[in-house]
Design a protein around this motif. Structure first.
Motif, PDB file in Angstrom:
ATOM      1  N   VAL A  31      -8.170   2.359  -2.506  1.00  0.00           N
ATOM      2  CA  VAL A  31      -8.792   2.078  -1.211  1.00  0.00           C
ATOM      3  C   VAL A  31      -8.817   3.385  -0.432  1.00  0.00           C
ATOM      4  CG1 VAL A  31      -8.699   0.656   0.887  1.00  0.00           C
ATOM      5  CG2 VAL A  31      -7.723  -0.217  -1.257  1.00  0.00           C
ATOM      6  N   SER A  32      -9.926   3.675   0.243  1.00  0.00           N
ATOM      7  CA  SER A  32      -9.966   4.953   0.946  1.00  0.00           C
ATOM      8  C   SER A  32     -10.985   4.961   2.079  1.00  0.00           C
ATOM      9  CB  SER A  32     -10.308   6.090  -0.021  1.00  0.00           C
ATOM     10  OG  SER A  32     -10.235   7.352   0.625  1.00  0.00           O
ATOM     11  N   LYS A  33     -10.662   5.724   3.093  1.00  0.00           N
ATOM     12  CA  LYS A  33     -11.655   6.120   4.088  1.00  0.00           C
ATOM     13  C   LYS A  33     -12.529   7.181   3.442  1.00  0.00           C
ATOM     14  CE  LYS A  33     -13.242   6.842   8.410  1.00  0.00           C
ATOM     15  NZ  LYS A  33     -12.294   7.195   9.496  1.00  0.00           N
ATOM     16  N   VAL A  34     -13.842   7.042   3.570  1.00  0.00           N
ATOM     17  CA  VAL A  34     -14.771   8.040   3.045  1.00  0.00           C
ATOM     18  C   VAL A  34     -15.902   8.229   4.044  1.00  0.00           C
ATOM     19  CG1 VAL A  34     -14.288   7.512   0.615  1.00  0.00           C
ATOM     20  CG2 VAL A  34     -16.209   6.372   1.768  1.00  0.00           C
ATOM     21  N   SER A  35     -16.590   9.347   3.935  1.00  0.00           N
ATOM     22  CA  SER A  35     -17.808   9.556   4.696  1.00  0.00           C
ATOM     23  C   SER A  35     -18.893   8.627   4.164  1.00  0.00           C
ATOM     24  CB  SER A  35     -18.274  11.006   4.573  1.00  0.00           C
ATOM     25  OG  SER A  35     -17.289  11.910   5.022  1.00  0.00           O
ATOM     26  N   TYR A  36     -19.798   8.199   5.044  1.00  0.00           N
ATOM     27  CA  TYR A  36     -20.896   7.367   4.566  1.00  0.00           C
ATOM     28  C   TYR A  36     -21.827   8.134   3.629  1.00  0.00           C
ATOM     29  CZ  TYR A  36     -19.901   3.067   7.035  1.00  0.00           C
ATOM     30  OH  TYR A  36     -19.332   1.885   7.426  1.00  0.00           O
ATOM     31  N   THR A  66     -11.445  15.867   1.382  1.00  0.00           N
ATOM     32  CA  THR A  66     -10.520  15.660   0.264  1.00  0.00           C
ATOM     33  C   THR A  66     -10.540  14.195  -0.169  1.00  0.00           C
ATOM     34  OG1 THR A  66      -9.088  17.467   0.980  1.00  0.00           O
ATOM     35  CG2 THR A  66      -8.120  15.835  -0.487  1.00  0.00           C
ATOM     36  N   LEU A  67     -10.576  13.285   0.794  1.00  0.00           N
ATOM     37  CA  LEU A  67     -10.663  11.861   0.475  1.00  0.00           C
ATOM     38  C   LEU A  67     -11.969  11.546  -0.255  1.00  0.00           C
ATOM     39  CD1 LEU A  67      -9.333  10.363   3.831  1.00  0.00           C
ATOM     40  CD2 LEU A  67      -8.098  10.493   1.659  1.00  0.00           C
ATOM     41  N   ASN A  68     -13.071  12.137   0.212  1.00  0.00           N
ATOM     42  CA  ASN A  68     -14.351  11.928  -0.468  1.00  0.00           C
ATOM     43  C   ASN A  68     -14.240  12.304  -1.938  1.00  0.00           C
ATOM     44  OD1 ASN A  68     -15.634  11.127   1.910  1.00  0.00           O
ATOM     45  ND2 ASN A  68     -16.433  13.172   2.350  1.00  0.00           N
ATOM     46  N   ARG A  69     -13.665  13.457  -2.203  1.00  0.00           N
ATOM     47  CA  ARG A  69     -13.594  13.953  -3.573  1.00  0.00           C
ATOM     48  C   ARG A  69     -12.613  13.140  -4.416  1.00  0.00           C
ATOM     49  NH1 ARG A  69     -16.439  18.458  -4.502  1.00  0.00           N
ATOM     50  NH2 ARG A  69     -17.319  19.516  -2.683  1.00  0.00           N
ATOM     51  N   LEU A  70     -11.520  12.698  -3.808  1.00  0.00           N
ATOM     52  CA  LEU A  70     -10.581  11.844  -4.542  1.00  0.00           C
ATOM     53  C   LEU A  70     -11.241  10.524  -4.934  1.00  0.00           C
ATOM     54  CD1 LEU A  70      -7.335  12.463  -2.461  1.00  0.00           C
ATOM     55  CD2 LEU A  70      -7.672  13.060  -4.865  1.00  0.00           C
ATOM     56  N   ALA A  71     -12.017   9.958  -4.017  1.00  0.00           N
ATOM     57  CA  ALA A  71     -12.725   8.722  -4.330  1.00  0.00           C
ATOM     58  C   ALA A  71     -13.780   8.949  -5.413  1.00  0.00           C
ATOM     59  CB  ALA A  71     -13.356   8.144  -3.071  1.00  0.00           C
ATOM     60  N   LEU A  72     -14.470  10.071  -5.342  1.00  0.00           N
ATOM     61  CA  LEU A  72     -15.465  10.385  -6.367  1.00  0.00           C
ATOM     62  C   LEU A  72     -14.822  10.513  -7.747  1.00  0.00           C
ATOM     63  CD1 LEU A  72     -17.599  12.918  -4.332  1.00  0.00           C
ATOM     64  CD2 LEU A  72     -18.446  10.794  -5.308  1.00  0.00           C
ATOM     65  N   GLU A  73     -13.552  10.918  -7.772  1.00  0.00           N
ATOM     66  CA  GLU A  73     -12.804  11.007  -9.028  1.00  0.00           C
ATOM     67  C   GLU A  73     -12.205   9.659  -9.425  1.00  0.00           C
ATOM     68  OE1 GLU A  73      -9.865  13.927  -8.160  1.00  0.00           O
ATOM     69  OE2 GLU A  73     -11.303  15.562  -7.950  1.00  0.00           O
ATOM     70  N   PHE A 130       0.826  -1.204   0.000  1.00  0.00           N
ATOM     71  CA  PHE A 130       0.000   0.000   0.000  1.00  0.00           C
ATOM     72  C   PHE A 130       0.862   1.257   0.000  1.00  0.00           C
ATOM     73  CE2 PHE A 130      -2.406  -3.411   1.930  1.00  0.00           C
ATOM     74  CZ  PHE A 130      -3.651  -3.294   1.330  1.00  0.00           C
ATOM     75  N   ARG A 131       0.400   2.258  -0.687  1.00  0.00           N
ATOM     76  CA  ARG A 131       1.038   3.584  -0.703  1.00  0.00           C
ATOM     77  C   ARG A 131       0.053   4.565  -0.096  1.00  0.00           C
ATOM     78  NH1 ARG A 131       1.116   3.889  -5.586  1.00  0.00           N
ATOM     79  NH2 ARG A 131      -0.492   5.435  -6.024  1.00  0.00           N
ATOM     80  N   GLU A 132       0.322   4.977   1.145  1.00  0.00           N
ATOM     81  CA  GLU A 132      -0.676   5.778   1.841  1.00  0.00           C
ATOM     82  C   GLU A 132      -0.664   7.242   1.413  1.00  0.00           C
ATOM     83  OE1 GLU A 132       2.495   5.597   5.245  1.00  0.00           O
ATOM     84  OE2 GLU A 132       2.131   4.664   3.292  1.00  0.00           O
ATOM     85  N   ARG A 133      -1.832   7.849   1.502  1.00  0.00           N
ATOM     86  CA  ARG A 133      -2.005   9.276   1.259  1.00  0.00           C
ATOM     87  C   ARG A 133      -2.926   9.811   2.355  1.00  0.00           C
ATOM     88  NH1 ARG A 133      -3.852  12.371  -4.361  1.00  0.00           N
ATOM     89  NH2 ARG A 133      -4.120  14.445  -3.435  1.00  0.00           N
ATOM     90  N   LEU A 134      -2.423  10.710   3.164  1.00  0.00           N
ATOM     91  CA  LEU A 134      -3.187  11.236   4.289  1.00  0.00           C
ATOM     92  C   LEU A 134      -3.775  12.594   3.933  1.00  0.00           C
ATOM     93  CD1 LEU A 134      -1.380   8.995   5.565  1.00  0.00           C
ATOM     94  CD2 LEU A 134      -1.475  10.314   7.682  1.00  0.00           C
ATOM     95  N   GLU A 135      -5.102  12.697   4.011  1.00  0.00           N
ATOM     96  CA  GLU A 135      -5.820  13.920   3.682  1.00  0.00           C
ATOM     97  C   GLU A 135      -7.020  14.054   4.612  1.00  0.00           C
ATOM     98  OE1 GLU A 135      -4.746  15.988   1.453  1.00  0.00           O
ATOM     99  OE2 GLU A 135      -3.559  14.834  -0.009  1.00  0.00           O
ATOM    100  N   ASP A 136      -7.576  15.278   4.695  1.00  0.00           N
ATOM    101  CA  ASP A 136      -8.811  15.437   5.465  1.00  0.00           C
ATOM    102  C   ASP A 136      -9.926  14.674   4.761  1.00  0.00           C
ATOM    103  OD1 ASP A 136     -10.820  17.514   4.002  1.00  0.00           O
ATOM    104  OD2 ASP A 136      -8.731  17.999   3.547  1.00  0.00           O
TER     105      ASP A 136
END
Length: 285
Positions: free
Chosen positions: A62-67, A50-57, A41-47
């Motif tokens: 693999v990502s932590k996201v809001s429900y 930002t993670l939500n929007r990266l996942a949407l793109e 794994f190559r981690e990327r730490l963001e608020d």
């Protein structure tokens, strides 16, 4: 067994926040302290927003996201059973400096920590008439409320413990409202993995993440330097309280209660027209 990266030709991009609960959960995974079935794994730490929007793109494997964001991601990502934040007594708080009731917030500017956060969704479900939303990074909300730039703010993470220092008062605990309204714990954030990785790989990621959570619970001091490196502005006491609040048995496995809570949130958000409907299976297994 340390990562050898043999399962895939390159490491999987992995997004999570620098908040203590996430660094606690992911520490063993990203440092090769548990069996990852050859995955690297190559981690990327963001608020979280930002993670939500990266996942949407589609930018993260693999990502932590809001429900809340999950409701927009279901066609392209599986939800994992391990690693998330779901529980009781841990929901977002609505805080203010001068207002005395939630009704006073209708038509007034209210800060939320991002368009796709569960905090924003819960506020929408509580009262759709509170619709003048100002999107701010979560760590800027209390200051904006204290300065009178917004009438109120919805706060998350360690802000739950520090808002009195800003002279603010609590108008509503959205998590408490949710629990009374539904009987369910509050689903805050979960871990998703791209469907395109394939069911076998996604299942292996889920198992590795559960092992990472188990390692953290069995070795509570092991992650301390990693947690501290990413939480330099938070006291040790608040870090410990943060982990204690957001990491629980549901972080190891959602379980039947957790699955029911997620389904209830997504169903209500769909009925309210906040997220699109989806027939895609939520879990890989």
């Amino acid at each position: 067994m340390k990562n050898d990266g043999s399962a895939l030709s390159s490491p999987l991009s992995l997004g999570f926040s620098p908040c203590p609960n996430d660094t606690y959960i992911f520490h063993a995974l990203v440092h090769g302290l548990i069996d990852t079935a050859g995955l690297a794994f190559r981690e990327r730490l963001e608020d979280v927003e930002t993670l939500n929007r990266l996942a949407l793109e589609g930018a993260l494997d693999v990502s932590k996201v809001s429900y809340h964001a999950l409701g927009h991601l279901r066609e392209n990502y599986f939800l994992l059973r391990a690693g998330g934040a779901l529980g009781r007594g841990c929901g977002p708080l609505v805080v203010t400096k001068e207002r005395t009731s939630m009704a006073e917030l209708r038509g007034a500017p209210v800060a939320v920590p991002g368009q796709y956060t569960t905090a924003a969704l819960l506020l929408r479900l509580f009262d759709p008439a509170i619709d003048t939303l100002v999107y701010l990074p979560f760590h800027e909300i209390m200051g904006a409320v204290a300065r009178g730039e917004v009438a109120a703010g919805v706060i998350i993470h360690e802000s739950r413990f520090t808002f009195p220092e800003y002279g603010l008062t609590k108008l509503l605990d959205l998590g408490d409202w949710w629990e009374r309204e539904t009987g369910c714990p509050i689903p805050l954030g979960g871990i998703v993995a791209k469907r395109s990785l394939g069911r076998e790989t996604v299942a292996a990621i889920d198992r590795a993440l559960a092992a990472s959570v188990a390692y953290a619970r069995a070795n509570p001091g092991a992650a301390a330097p990693y947690i501290r490196a990413h939480a330099q502005e938070i006291s040790d006491e608040v870090c410990a309280a943060h982990i204690g609040l957001y990491v629980n048995d549901h972080s190891l496995d959602l379980g039947a209660e957790g699955e029911a809570a997620v389904a209830t949130l997504l169903d209500r958000a769909t009925a309210a027209g906040v997220i699109p409907p989806s027939a895609a299976p939520l879990f890989v297994l």
